[in-house]
Each structure stands twice: as C-alpha cells, then as structure tokens.
Scaffold this motif. Structure first.
Motif, PDB file in Angstrom:
ATOM      1  N   LEU A 317       0.835  -1.206   0.000  1.00  0.00           N
ATOM      2  CA  LEU A 317       0.000   0.000   0.000  1.00  0.00           C
ATOM      3  C   LEU A 317       0.869   1.255   0.000  1.00  0.00           C
ATOM      4  O   LEU A 317       0.559   2.242  -0.684  1.00  0.00           O
ATOM      5  N   TYR A 318       1.966   1.225   0.760  1.00  0.00           N
ATOM      6  CA  TYR A 318       2.878   2.373   0.763  1.00  0.00           C
ATOM      7  C   TYR A 318       3.529   2.555  -0.607  1.00  0.00           C
ATOM      8  O   TYR A 318       3.740   3.687  -1.065  1.00  0.00           O
ATOM      9  N   ASP A 319       3.836   1.457  -1.280  1.00  0.00           N
ATOM     10  CA  ASP A 319       4.388   1.554  -2.632  1.00  0.00           C
ATOM     11  C   ASP A 319       3.389   2.244  -3.565  1.00  0.00           C
ATOM     12  O   ASP A 319       3.762   3.113  -4.364  1.00  0.00           O
ATOM     13  N   ALA A 320       2.125   1.847  -3.468  1.00  0.00           N
ATOM     14  CA  ALA A 320       1.090   2.461  -4.310  1.00  0.00           C
ATOM     15  C   ALA A 320       0.915   3.926  -3.969  1.00  0.00           C
ATOM     16  O   ALA A 320       0.761   4.778  -4.863  1.00  0.00           O
ATOM     17  N   LEU A 321       0.954   4.254  -2.681  1.00  0.00           N
ATOM     18  CA  LEU A 321       0.800   5.640  -2.252  1.00  0.00           C
ATOM     19  C   LEU A 321       1.971   6.488  -2.731  1.00  0.00           C
ATOM     20  O   LEU A 321       1.783   7.621  -3.192  1.00  0.00           O
ATOM     21  N   GLN A 322       3.184   5.945  -2.641  1.00  0.00           N
ATOM     22  CA  GLN A 322       4.363   6.691  -3.074  1.00  0.00           C
ATOM     23  C   GLN A 322       4.337   6.922  -4.580  1.00  0.00           C
ATOM     24  O   GLN A 322       4.769   7.968  -5.072  1.00  0.00           O
ATOM     25  N   ALA A 323       3.823   5.955  -5.330  1.00  0.00           N
ATOM     26  CA  ALA A 323       3.728   6.108  -6.787  1.00  0.00           C
ATOM     27  C   ALA A 323       2.690   7.169  -7.152  1.00  0.00           C
ATOM     28  O   ALA A 323       2.859   7.909  -8.125  1.00  0.00           O
ATOM     29  N   LEU A 324       1.622   7.251  -6.364  1.00  0.00           N
ATOM     30  CA  LEU A 324       0.535   8.182  -6.658  1.00  0.00           C
ATOM     31  C   LEU A 324       0.822   9.582  -6.139  1.00  0.00           C
ATOM     32  O   LEU A 324       0.539  10.585  -6.809  1.00  0.00           O
ATOM     33  N   ALA A 335       9.578   2.487   4.813  1.00  0.00           N
ATOM     34  CA  ALA A 335      10.808   1.878   5.318  1.00  0.00           C
ATOM     35  C   ALA A 335      10.570   1.209   6.668  1.00  0.00           C
ATOM     36  O   ALA A 335      11.040   0.094   6.917  1.00  0.00           O
ATOM     37  N   VAL A 336       9.823   1.882   7.546  1.00  0.00           N
ATOM     38  CA  VAL A 336       9.533   1.327   8.875  1.00  0.00           C
ATOM     39  C   VAL A 336       8.725   0.037   8.736  1.00  0.00           C
ATOM     40  O   VAL A 336       9.000  -0.968   9.410  1.00  0.00           O
ATOM     41  N   ALA A 337       7.725   0.055   7.855  1.00  0.00           N
ATOM     42  CA  ALA A 337       6.908  -1.151   7.662  1.00  0.00           C
ATOM     43  C   ALA A 337       7.739  -2.290   7.082  1.00  0.00           C
ATOM     44  O   ALA A 337       7.542  -3.471   7.426  1.00  0.00           O
ATOM     45  N   SER A 338       8.696  -1.955   6.212  1.00  0.00           N
ATOM     46  CA  SER A 338       9.506  -3.001   5.569  1.00  0.00           C
ATOM     47  C   SER A 338      10.372  -3.748   6.580  1.00  0.00           C
ATOM     48  O   SER A 338      10.771  -4.891   6.333  1.00  0.00           O
ATOM     49  N   ALA A 347      15.535  -1.873   6.291  1.00  0.00           N
ATOM     50  CA  ALA A 347      14.838  -0.627   6.600  1.00  0.00           C
ATOM     51  C   ALA A 347      15.822   0.509   6.836  1.00  0.00           C
ATOM     52  O   ALA A 347      15.595   1.652   6.407  1.00  0.00           O
ATOM     53  N   LEU A 348      16.923   0.229   7.521  1.00  0.00           N
ATOM     54  CA  LEU A 348      17.937   1.265   7.751  1.00  0.00           C
ATOM     55  C   LEU A 348      18.557   1.730   6.440  1.00  0.00           C
ATOM     56  O   LEU A 348      18.849   2.919   6.267  1.00  0.00           O
ATOM     57  N   ALA A 349      18.760   0.817   5.506  1.00  0.00           N
ATOM     58  CA  ALA A 349      19.289   1.200   4.196  1.00  0.00           C
ATOM     59  C   ALA A 349      18.335   2.159   3.497  1.00  0.00           C
ATOM     60  O   ALA A 349      18.755   3.140   2.868  1.00  0.00           O
ATOM     61  N   ALA A 350      17.036   1.900   3.627  1.00  0.00           N
ATOM     62  CA  ALA A 350      16.035   2.793   3.034  1.00  0.00           C
ATOM     63  C   ALA A 350      16.055   4.156   3.722  1.00  0.00           C
ATOM     64  O   ALA A 350      15.932   5.198   3.067  1.00  0.00           O
ATOM     65  N   LEU A 351      16.226   4.169   5.038  1.00  0.00           N
ATOM     66  CA  LEU A 351      16.301   5.441   5.763  1.00  0.00           C
ATOM     67  C   LEU A 351      17.552   6.220   5.375  1.00  0.00           C
ATOM     68  O   LEU A 351      17.520   7.450   5.270  1.00  0.00           O
ATOM     69  N   ASP A 352      18.673   5.502   5.179  1.00  0.00           N
ATOM     70  CA  ASP A 352      19.901   6.170   4.762  1.00  0.00           C
ATOM     71  C   ASP A 352      19.693   6.896   3.435  1.00  0.00           C
ATOM     72  O   ASP A 352      20.228   7.984   3.218  1.00  0.00           O
TER      73      ASP A 352
END
Length: 410
Positions: A317-324, A335-338, A347-352
């Motif tokens: 859902l976050y992927d869809a929201l980020q795309a929209l 990232a937190v959900a992942s 998740a830390l890599a995504a936060l970085d």
C-alpha cells in the motif's frame, strides 16, 4: 460586575468554537476575508474590555457577530463615497440584520471552496483555509507546510486580497468547477485533523477539538459529494485514526504506540463506519491518496479479530501511495513497515537513502524510527544518539517520556 479571568476564558472558548463560522458569515457578505478577520479581532478586543464589566453575554457568538458587523459598517460608511455607493448601501442593509444566536448560518464549507478558487495561487489554498476557517496563525501553518513564517504570511495576505479584488463568490461550486477545488479542500481538512491528532493528550487549547472539527467538515463534504471517492476516503481515514484516540494514552496519561494499544479501547462503531465508507469509495474504482491512507489504517484494525497485522500488504500500500503521491513521509513509513518483512538492516538502508532530504532533518518521526531500527540492529551507541535527537524535537511531553524510556533500555 464580571470577572477578567472568566471573561478571557469565555472569549477564548468562543474563538475556538466559532472563529471560522463567524469569519465565514462576515466574509460571505462583504467578500473581504481580511476585513472580516480584522472586524472580528476588534470584536474580541471589545469583548475583553466589556465582558469583565458587564458580564459574559448569554450568546457570546451573537454578541461578537453584532460588534464585528458594526465595525464593518463603520468601515463601509467611511468609503461609501468611493466607486459604487448603491453597492455600499445594499451591504449596509445586509449587515444591519440582527444576530440571532439560534439561527447563525454555518457557511464554512462555502468559505473553504472560495479559498480554493482557481484564481488564487494553489500553494495558498490549504494555508488560507486553515487560517480563515480554523483560526490557525501563520507561524503554525508555516511549520506544517515547511515554509518560512514570513513567506507564509505574505502568501496569505496576497490570497485574501485576491478574494476581495476579484470578487470571488462564497458558494459551493457546480459539478464542472468542483474537481480543481476539491483536492485543496480535502488537503486543508486533513491538515487540520493532523494538527489536532498531534495533541493526543488534549493539553493544547489551540488544538483542542480541532480533530473533531475536521471530522465534522469531512462529513459535510462527504454528504455534499457522495460520489467523490476521495471525500469518502478522507472521512474513512480520519475516523479510523480517531477510533484509537482513547487508546493512545494509558490510565496515567503515558503514550502508547499503536502496536501496544489495547484493541478493546478502540471505538468499534467508528471503525465499522470507516470500513463502510472505504467500501463505498472502493466501488468507484478510482483510487486516491486518502483511500490508500485509509486502507493503511484499516490494515491495523484486523487486530480486533486477533489476526496479525499484514505487514507485506502494508508495504504494498505504501508503494502504491508513493507512486501516486510521492513524499518523504510516505517513504519513511514504508521503510519502517519493511522492517517487519525484511528486517531492520533493509529498513535502515532505506532510511539512509532518505537522510539527504532536508525536509526530514528536523522531523521527529524520522529520528525516532531511525533510533528504533538501530536498536533492533544492535547499534546501541548510534541508536542512543538518534533517540536524543528525536527527544529534542518532540513537543509532546508524554511522547518525550516514551522516547526517553526507550533510550534508557539501551
């Protein structure tokens, strides 16, 4: 003889309860939002001088409206020699109507749509609504939209001048005019709800009841536009979040994160209403930001039936929201959900990857999330530093204590 303290409290209560309603009534007649705000400000000043002496009137809003109307009438009379005298006299007659406390119209929805007129700079739409309809000051609005206070103040002044100079009407637009304005109206309502939501303990008088006001406005828009999926989605989102308000603090007033909340303290009827609204919105097959955010809130409600939170679906859902509707906050939440699916390292890599975004530099949830993930990954020293940054940025005392307790566990 009245009391200065009780008079001031009565004036503050009237401002919280009816500021936007009174501005909308005055501005709908004059077309001058800034003038309506000035007149109402003078009326509140008169109340602070009069009420301690004569006592607080039984109908404070009607008293304030009458005084504000008189201020506007005085201003109109001073300039009635200008341009069209007949228009001024007609306005004087309208403003001379007595204020019946039991029959004050609520024209806030019309004011919301007037503030979203396409002739006004789009960046000013939501801030203008927050100030005129809900009484936010420019500094608070600037903080919410990550803009310098001076720049926000200038933006608001220009927008109000545009309403007056262009003669923008106070009405709900027709179907053909609606789409360009609806997004801005929904954005302002959600921003108001978010401000009220941040005051979880109800300790800030400026934010008290703000979430309920936003829900009321959301209900009004959804009732007016039952065929607009995003209006239904926004109302579902706010109701889902609001259903957990009682569980956000324990008996001692301490902050409780959603994962530790007692589901028995969630408002089941409100969640059921939100689910029904989301189902209606989905039937239109036109997904939008608010529907996706409502679906994210809905995903947590499965805990009521004892089911585990579907983290993989939440990441999707976050992927869809980020795309929209791309935003650093959505990316942060994703990232937190992942971390619940792939572990804290991913998740830390995504936060970085988000760390260079200046908008997150002073954003408390970023540092709190980073601290929690670092702690889970075994990096205690770095986690402690991140917690210290989050604690320094947090305004809510209960949340600050929670973060301090988490840091102490390291």
């Amino acid at each position: 003889m009245g009391d200065v303290t009780s008079a001031a409290e009565a004036a503050e209560a009237a401002a919280r309860r009816s500021y936007g309603k009174l501005v909308a009534i005055l501005a709908a007649r004059t077309g001058d939002v800034a003038g309506a705000e000035d007149a109402l400000s003078e009326a509140f000043g008169a109340a602070l001088a009069d009420w301690p002496v004569r006592g607080v009137p039984a109908t404070a809003e009607a008293w304030l409206l009458t005084v504000a109307r008189r201020r506007i009438v005085d201003a109109v009379r001073r300039r009635q020699q200008d341009d069209d005298a007949s228009r001024h006299f007609a306005l004087l007659e309208e403003l001379a109507e007595p204020a019946d406390a039991n029959a004050l119209p609520d024209r806030r929805l019309e004011l919301l749509f007037a503030c979203a007129h396409p002739g006004i700079d789009r960046q000013a739409h939501a801030p203008l609504m927050l100030q005129t309809v809900l009484g936010f000051d420019a500094g608070t609005i600037a903080s919410a939209f990550l803009v310098a206070p001076a720049a926000m103040g200038q933006r608001l002044v220009r927008a109000k001048a545009k309403i007056r100079q262009a003669g923008i009407g106070f009405r709900v637009p027709g179907p053909a005019e609606l789409p360009p304005r609806l997004d801005s109206v929904l954005e302002a309502i959600y921003a108001a709800y978010a401000e009220g939501w941040t005051d979880g303990g109800g300790a800030d008088p400026r934010r008290r009841n703000l979430a309920e006001e936003a829900i009321w406005l959301g209900r009004l828009v959804a009732a007016l536009l039952p065929g607009e999926a995003e209006a239904l989605g926004l109302l579902a989102l706010m109701l889902h979040a609001h259903a957990r308000r009682a569980a956000r603090r324990d008996a001692r007033g301490e902050y409780v994160p959603i994962a530790a909340q007692e589901v028995s303290r969630w408002d089941a009827a409100m969640i059921d209403e939100a689910e029904g609204l989301l189902h209606r919105a989905n039937a239109f097959a036109s997904p939008g930001r608010y529907q996706l955010e409502a679906a994210l809130q809905s995903a947590h409600s499965v805990r009521r039936a004892g089911a585990p939170v579907p983290w993989a679906a939440i990441v999707g859902l976050y992927d869809a929201l980020q795309a929209l509707s791309p935003s650093p906050v959505t990316a942060l939440n994703r990232a937190v959900a992942s971390a619940e699916v792939q572990g804290p390292a991913a998740a830390l890599a995504a936060l970085d990857a988000l760390g260079s975004d200046a908008r997150l530099r002073d954003y408390q949830p970023y540092w709190a999330a980073r601290a929690e993930l670092l702690a889970r990954a075994g990096h205690a020293a770095q986690a402690r530093a991140a917690y210290e940054r989050a604690i320094g940025l947090e305004r809510d005392e209960a949340v600050r204590r929670f973060l301090q307790q988490r840091a102490a566990l390291l």
